[in-house]
Design an enzyme around this catalytic site. Structure first.
Site, PDB file in Angstrom:
ATOM      1  NE  ARG A 179      -2.578   1.290   3.669  1.00  0.00           N
ATOM      2  CZ  ARG A 179      -3.522   1.392   4.613  1.00  0.00           C
ATOM      3  NH1 ARG A 179      -4.795   1.389   4.282  1.00  0.00           N
ATOM      4  NH2 ARG A 179      -3.183   1.463   5.875  1.00  0.00           N
ATOM      5  NE  ARG A 185      -1.638   4.642   7.102  1.00  0.00           N
ATOM      6  CZ  ARG A 185      -2.885   4.388   7.472  1.00  0.00           C
ATOM      7  NH1 ARG A 185      -3.886   4.609   6.641  1.00  0.00           N
ATOM      8  NH2 ARG A 185      -3.141   3.897   8.669  1.00  0.00           N
ATOM      9  NE  ARG A 237      -2.498   0.092  11.274  1.00  0.00           N
ATOM     10  CZ  ARG A 237      -2.389   0.231   9.954  1.00  0.00           C
ATOM     11  NH1 ARG A 237      -1.257  -0.059   9.357  1.00  0.00           N
ATOM     12  NH2 ARG A 237      -3.408   0.647   9.264  1.00  0.00           N
TER      13      ARG A 237
HETATM   14  P1  AMP Z   1      -6.485   4.734   9.828  1.00  0.00           P
HETATM   15  O1  AMP Z   1      -6.050   5.762   8.832  1.00  0.00           O
HETATM   16  O2  AMP Z   1      -7.981   4.737  10.015  1.00  0.00           O
HETATM   17  O3  AMP Z   1      -5.931   3.366   9.535  1.00  0.00           O
HETATM   18  O4  AMP Z   1      -5.877   5.175  11.240  1.00  0.00           O
HETATM   19  C1  AMP Z   1      -4.477   5.239  11.429  1.00  0.00           C
HETATM   20  C2  AMP Z   1      -4.145   5.311  12.895  1.00  0.00           C
HETATM   21  O5  AMP Z   1      -4.743   6.490  13.458  1.00  0.00           O
HETATM   22  C3  AMP Z   1      -4.657   4.164  13.747  1.00  0.00           C
HETATM   23  O6  AMP Z   1      -3.807   3.028  13.706  1.00  0.00           O
HETATM   24  C4  AMP Z   1      -4.681   4.837  15.114  1.00  0.00           C
HETATM   25  O7  AMP Z   1      -3.387   4.958  15.650  1.00  0.00           O
HETATM   26  C5  AMP Z   1      -5.168   6.243  14.784  1.00  0.00           C
HETATM   27  N1  AMP Z   1      -6.645   6.305  14.809  1.00  0.00           N
HETATM   28  C6  AMP Z   1      -7.474   6.639  13.777  1.00  0.00           C
HETATM   29  N2  AMP Z   1      -8.750   6.565  14.150  1.00  0.00           N
HETATM   30  C7  AMP Z   1      -8.747   6.154  15.454  1.00  0.00           C
HETATM   31  C8  AMP Z   1      -9.765   5.864  16.402  1.00  0.00           C
HETATM   32  N3  AMP Z   1     -11.063   5.965  16.115  1.00  0.00           N
HETATM   33  N4  AMP Z   1      -9.379   5.470  17.642  1.00  0.00           N
HETATM   34  C9  AMP Z   1      -8.084   5.373  17.988  1.00  0.00           C
HETATM   35  N5  AMP Z   1      -7.079   5.612  17.136  1.00  0.00           N
HETATM   36  C10 AMP Z   1      -7.400   6.005  15.872  1.00  0.00           C
END
Ligand code: AMP
Length: 213
Positions: free
Chosen positions: A129, A158, A169
């Protein structure tokens, strides 16, 4: 219409959110995008979130609920929203439900779309990705060149797609996020499981069908 997109990291929430948003004519809210923008801008929010995100841990619920409260009170979200990765713990699901009640107008989560995918496919997707640095569009394997097809921004990996962070994760998902689905089922919300494997267009069609569209 308030729709929660739910699923493991790499299940396709970030790919499907804008497609569903344009099909349904409602905006999206992605906390991950908000946090990455804060990190790039070097704000106090970004500084607080960065170390959690880099190692693949969740950012504290209080931070997420504050972002959601600030955003969802804006008129742009009055007609509905697609929540992409916003609800990742049971306290967040509870906090969001209370918040929507407080905002009034009978607002509640109308549907939870749970994208279903196994861990082997997740690891395969995340290892290839890239995302656009500017508009956050994700590309898995199908990116042509190193610039974004949509805005011309640079495509980057990322930090939390590194294998160690991906492992963290996935276990964080099992421990803290997976129970959210049962919470929504128990609370009587409409939960639909969507097969997230296949072409992007097929998954969008399945998601819209699950919403009765
Ligand atoms: P994402 O882009 O949705 O994969 O989010 C990337 C990272 O942002 C996650 O692995 C968390 O560290 C943080 N993050 C995003 N949304 C949340 C959430 N609702 N609760 C806690 N951490 C979040």
């Amino acid at each position: 219409m308030i729709i929660v997109l739910f699923g493991k990291p790499g299940a396709g929430k970030g790919t499907q959110a804008p497609l569903l948003a344009s099909a349904l004519d409602i905006p999206t809210l992605a906390t991950g995008d908000t946090l990455r923008a804060a990190i790039r801008a070097g704000t106090p929010l970004g500084l607080e979130a960065k170390s959690f995100m880099d190692r693949g841990d969740l950012v504290p619920d209080s931070v997420i609920l504050k972002i959601a409260a600030e955003e969802l009170s804006k008129p742009a979200y009055a007609t509905g929203v697609i929540l992409d990765g916003v609800v990742r713990t049971v306290p967040q699901a509870e906090g969001l439900a209370k918040m929507l009640e407080t905002l009034g107008g009978g607002r509640k989560v109308d549907a939870v779309l749970a994208f279903d995918i196994d861990n082997d496919e997740i690891v395969r997707r995340l290892s290839t990705r890239t995302v656009c640095e500017k508009c956050q569009t994700p590309y898995t394997g199908h990116a042509v060149g190193d610039t974004c097809e949509k805005c011309g921004g640079k495509l980057v990996r990322r930090k939390d797609d590194d294998p160690d962070a991906v492992r963290t994760r996935l276990s964080v998902y099992d421990e803290q996020t997976a129970p959210v689905l049962a919470w929504y089922q128990h609370a009587g919300n409409n939960v639909a499981v969507v097969n997230a494997v296949g072409s992007v267009a097929d998954v969008t069609a399945r998601a819209l069908k699950a919403l009765g569209k």
